[in-house]
Design a protein around this motif. Structure first.
Motif, mmCIF file in Angstrom:
data_model
loop_
_atom_site.group_PDB
_atom_site.id
_atom_site.type_symbol
_atom_site.label_atom_id
_atom_site.label_comp_id
_atom_site.label_asym_id
_atom_site.label_seq_id
_atom_site.Cartn_x
_atom_site.Cartn_y
_atom_site.Cartn_z
ATOM 1 N N VAL A 14 77.655 -36.750 -2.580
ATOM 2 C CA VAL A 14 76.770 -37.102 -3.686
ATOM 3 C C VAL A 14 77.578 -37.438 -4.939
ATOM 4 O O VAL A 14 77.357 -38.458 -5.604
ATOM 5 C CB VAL A 14 75.778 -35.960 -3.978
ATOM 6 N N LEU A 15 78.560 -36.574 -5.260
ATOM 7 C CA LEU A 15 79.360 -36.780 -6.461
ATOM 8 C C LEU A 15 80.200 -38.048 -6.355
ATOM 9 O O LEU A 15 80.339 -38.810 -7.328
ATOM 10 C CB LEU A 15 80.246 -35.568 -6.710
ATOM 11 N N LEU A 16 80.786 -38.304 -5.143
ATOM 12 C CA LEU A 16 81.579 -39.512 -4.957
ATOM 13 C C LEU A 16 80.729 -40.763 -5.136
ATOM 14 O O LEU A 16 81.163 -41.756 -5.734
ATOM 15 C CB LEU A 16 82.235 -39.508 -3.576
ATOM 16 N N ASN A 17 79.474 -40.736 -4.604
ATOM 17 C CA ASN A 17 78.587 -41.893 -4.763
ATOM 18 C C ASN A 17 78.281 -42.142 -6.237
ATOM 19 O O ASN A 17 78.284 -43.288 -6.709
ATOM 20 C CB ASN A 17 77.302 -41.691 -3.983
ATOM 21 N N LEU A 18 77.992 -41.054 -6.980
ATOM 22 C CA LEU A 18 77.665 -41.221 -8.395
ATOM 23 C C LEU A 18 78.861 -41.714 -9.198
ATOM 24 O O LEU A 18 78.752 -42.619 -10.032
ATOM 25 C CB LEU A 18 77.153 -39.894 -8.973
ATOM 26 N N LEU A 19 80.053 -41.121 -8.917
ATOM 27 C CA LEU A 19 81.249 -41.520 -9.660
ATOM 28 C C LEU A 19 81.657 -42.943 -9.310
ATOM 29 O O LEU A 19 82.055 -43.729 -10.187
ATOM 30 C CB LEU A 19 82.382 -40.540 -9.370
#
Length: 757
Positions: free
Chosen positions: A643-648
């Motif tokens: 999730v964090l990688l997609n957002l970043l």
């Protein structure tokens, strides 16, 4: 008649005593020794005792007990009532009003006699009491009418302080309801008006003029307001020194001043006269008084004081006033039929009159005439409207039946008969709901067998038909009926019957179509999942051989470059296949997650570290800030990192050169944990934000899109967040950057503080 003891001869009574003996009021006389010396026939009648009953010689206590036990002292313990009567001080005049056990009211008067003893009178005042009750009811109705008057009415006392006013008084003056209170002075009323309307010259002039008005004399004026309205103010003095003020919005009259003055004069003339025609006849049936309204209503058949009633009736008969077949003598006789019910007659000019006669104490009578032509026409129009409503009711596509508060039929249309299974001679006005239900049950309208009987009994015992409800019932012929009940303001209810057989069929077909569509979607999801697995096998081989080629030093540089491109493309394609597989899992409802307490800063640092290289190449600054002593969150590490990688990745990808991405982690007010990814990128139009979370959606749809991607990043990020019990939202505006907010659940119990994910 007077009574005496059996041992004493009855003396011849004086004329006055004889008159008392025959008087229509009860009269009893006690001597100084507290013994009854006289009682007239009315006393025995009130006691409901035979006329030859002997009362003379009885003591006051004996008579008091007799009166109490005969119900003359009202309900209650007779002994206690008799004792209370005995405690009355007969040496002084005494008067009271009491209610007998049969509900009638009597006045009781006691007067002491010069030589000792007393005389007591009683006479019935039931009619007087009822008149008082009727007067109170009329006062209540007048109070209600006052409240609903459109004309503002204010009552002031002798000190010019407000005593009463209706709601319209404030509204017409342009004040907010509740502004005026009892006790307000005229000056305070004017101050409220100035505060409301402002210090306009017309308002100031009106206030100054009103302060100079002599309220001890009638006053009538029309004044303009700044908002264009015109108010008519009428002040009338009252006997107690106060005055009554009425305020009315007469704006339309202001626009036509001449007509307004004429109508005002007409109104004053109407108010000065009674609304009904009244004439009074004496005991000789001669006219003694007639008002102007009577002469106006009966124009062409006017009366003169002194005319005899019979002569007047004959003259009107000759003039054709009564119509064919009606004689003056017949009308004359009807004048003395005091039934209390008004009679109606139609004059030759079409005027409809309501005539009422009542006797007067002097032997004469009063005749009251009202012009009810408008009422008669309104009743005819109302009947016409009722017929139209009935026609509308009969042509509705719903069956309708109206019940009163006693559960009895008031009205229904023909379709209600068809849909309820009842006959016209059964569902008639006055028929009770329980009777109709019993007939329906016997005919199988509730079904058959124990279930039908249970449903029938439950409706009788448990369900109030006056409550709002809606239910369906299948008739014996298969027709599906929807029945709804809605309460009416009078305590009754209206029941509506609707044939929804076709609607139910269509609904079933739609449900079948929905199931088919869901099965097709499930098949598509299974296909995606299967194809994703099938593509992974050869793709892994491509990736594996590409990696092997890159380790072979014997290959030329060009071959190594081709192998590197094949490896990068293969890994990118494998990433897309993994995303599609995850989308298929989400679509099938199979997205397993295993949450556990995680140290959020560790996961954030790992994700930022993986994206930092891409950010440096794109010349975008990437910063992170975490709250000190941040609690642990409940999440699955692999899903949270994705999730964090997609957002970043999205934030870096859509931020131009020189921009920045800032990541923060903090505790939210509700105890949960929040991660915010804020960029200074190109942003998203607010109306397109909901589509950003749809799978395979690219908000930039041109063929030469500047930003690549499959359109699955945000979709998967929200799906993973929700699977872990969290939520993901976006805030954005075009050219103003985007803020992604990830909300995660807080770990329920403290754990060891090792700095690992």
């Amino acid at each position: 008649m007077a009574q005496s003891p059996d041992s004493l001869p009855v003396p011849e009574l004086p004329v006055a005593v004889a008159a008392l003996a025959a008087a229509p009021i009860s009269v009893v006389v006690f001597d100084a020794e507290d013994r009854l010396r006289f009682a007239n026939a009315e006393m025995l009648r009130q006691l409901n005792m035979p006329a030859d009953t002997v009362l003379i010689g009885r003591t006051q206590r004996e008579l008091s007990r007799l009166i109490a036990f005969r119900g003359l002292l009202g309900p209650g313990d007779p002994e206690l009532l008799a004792e209370q009567l005995m405690r009355v001080d007969r040496s002084r005049p005494h008067r009271r009003t009491g209610r007998r056990a049969d509900g009638r009211w009597f006045d009781f008067i006691s007067e002491p006699l010069p030589g000792g003893g007393f005389v007591s009178y009683s006479f019935e005042v039931t009619q007087h009491r009822r008149a008082e009750e009727e007067a109170l009811e009329r006062n209540r109705q007048l109070e209600l009418a006052l409240r609903h008057q459109h004309t503002g009415i204010g009552l002031y006392n002798a000190a010019h302080r407000l005593v009463r006013h209706n709601d319209a008084y404030e509204l017409v003056l342009g004040l907010v309801p509740g502004t005026l209170q009892p006790g307000s002075t005229m000056t305070e009323v004017y101050q409220h008006m100035l505060a409301r309307h402002g210090a306009d010259s017309p308002i100031l002039a009106a206030v100054e003029e009103r302060e100079r008005i002599d309220r001890s004399r009638p006053h009538d004026e029309i004044r303009p307001l700044p908002d264009g309205r015109a108010l008519r103010n009428i002040s009338r003095p009252l006997p107690d020194g106060g005055f009554l003020e009425t305020v009315e919005d007469v704006t339309p009259l202001r626009r036509a001043e001449d007509e307004a003055q004429h109508r005002a004069a007409t109104l004053r003339g109407v108010l000065a006269a009674l609304p009904h025609g009244v004439c009074v006849y004496d005991a000789d049936h001669r006219l003694t008084m007639v008002n102007e309204a009577y002469q106006r209503i009966l124009k062409g058949a006017e009366l003169k004081v002194g005319d005899h009633l019979l002569d007047m009736c004959r003259a009107r008969e000759a003039a054709g006033e009564y119509g064919p077949g009606v004689t003056g003598e017949e009308v004359y006789r009807r004048q003395f039929e005091y039934t209390g019910t008004p009679r109606q007659r139609i004059r030759p000019d079409g005027t409809v009159l309501s005539v009422r006669n009542a006797p007067l104490p002097d032997g004469g009578h009063i005749n009251v005439v009202a012009d009810v032509t408008a009422l008669h026409q309104a009743e005819a129009q109302a009947q016409q409207r009722a017929d139209l409503l009935r026609a509308m009711l009969d042509n509705m596509r719903h069956g309708v039946c109206l019940f009163d508060r006693d559960l009895r039929v008031v009205a229904r249309n023909d379709l209600a008969l068809t849909l309820s299974g009842l006959r016209a001679d059964e569902m008639v006005p006055g028929a009770h709901l329980d009777t109709l239900r019993e007939l329906q049950f016997q005919r199988g309208e509730f079904g058959t067998g124990p279930a039908a009987e249970a449903a029938y009994r439950a409706r009788i015992r448990l369900i109030d038909p006056r409550s709002r409800e809606r239910y369906t019932r299948t008739r014996a012929d298969g027709t599906v009926i929807e029945i709804s009940s809605d309460p009416t303001p009078d305590g009754g209810f209206v029941r509506t019957y609707t044939d929804i057989t076709e609607e139910q069929r269509i609904r079933a077909e739609m449900e079948q179509a929905r199931r088919v569509a869901e099965e097709a979607n499930s098949a598509k999801t299974r296909f995606l999942a299967t194809m994703s697995h099938e593509l992974r096998t050869p793709l892994n081989a491509v990736i594996g051989f590409s990696e092997a080629l890159l380790t072979d030093d014997r290959l030329p540089e060009e071959a190594l470059e081709f192998s590197s491109a094949i490896l990068e493309a293969g890994r990118h394609l494998l990433s897309l296949i993994d995303d599609i597989l995850q989308v298929a899992q989400i679509g099938s409802g199979d997205l397993p997650v295993q949450t556990r307490p995680l140290f959020l800063p560790s996961v954030l640092e790992s994700a930022v570290r993986l994206v930092r290289g891409v950010a440096e190449v794109a010349q975008v600054s990437l910063t992170m800030e975490c709250e000190a002593e941040l609690p642990r969150c409940m999440a699955e590490e692999r899903r949270l990192r994705q999730v964090l990688l997609n957002l970043l990745s999205n934030a870096v990808k859509f931020t131009p050169v020189g921009g920045g991405v800032h990541v923060t982690a903090e505790t939210l007010p509700d105890g949960c944990l929040g991660v915010t990814v804020r960029d200074t990128g190109i942003g998203i139009d607010p109306e397109q934000l909901p589509r950003a979370f749809e799978p395979f959606v690219q908000l930039e749809t041109s063929h030469d899109r500047r930003y690549g991607g499959s359109g699955l990043g945000l979709y998967l990020a929200r799906a993973f967040a929700r699977a872990m019990g969290g939520e993901l939202t976006l805030d954005s505006a075009r050219d103003q950057g985007t803020t992604a907010r990830l909300r995660l659940l807080r770990a329920p119990a403290p754990i060891s503080q090792e700095q690992t994910a």
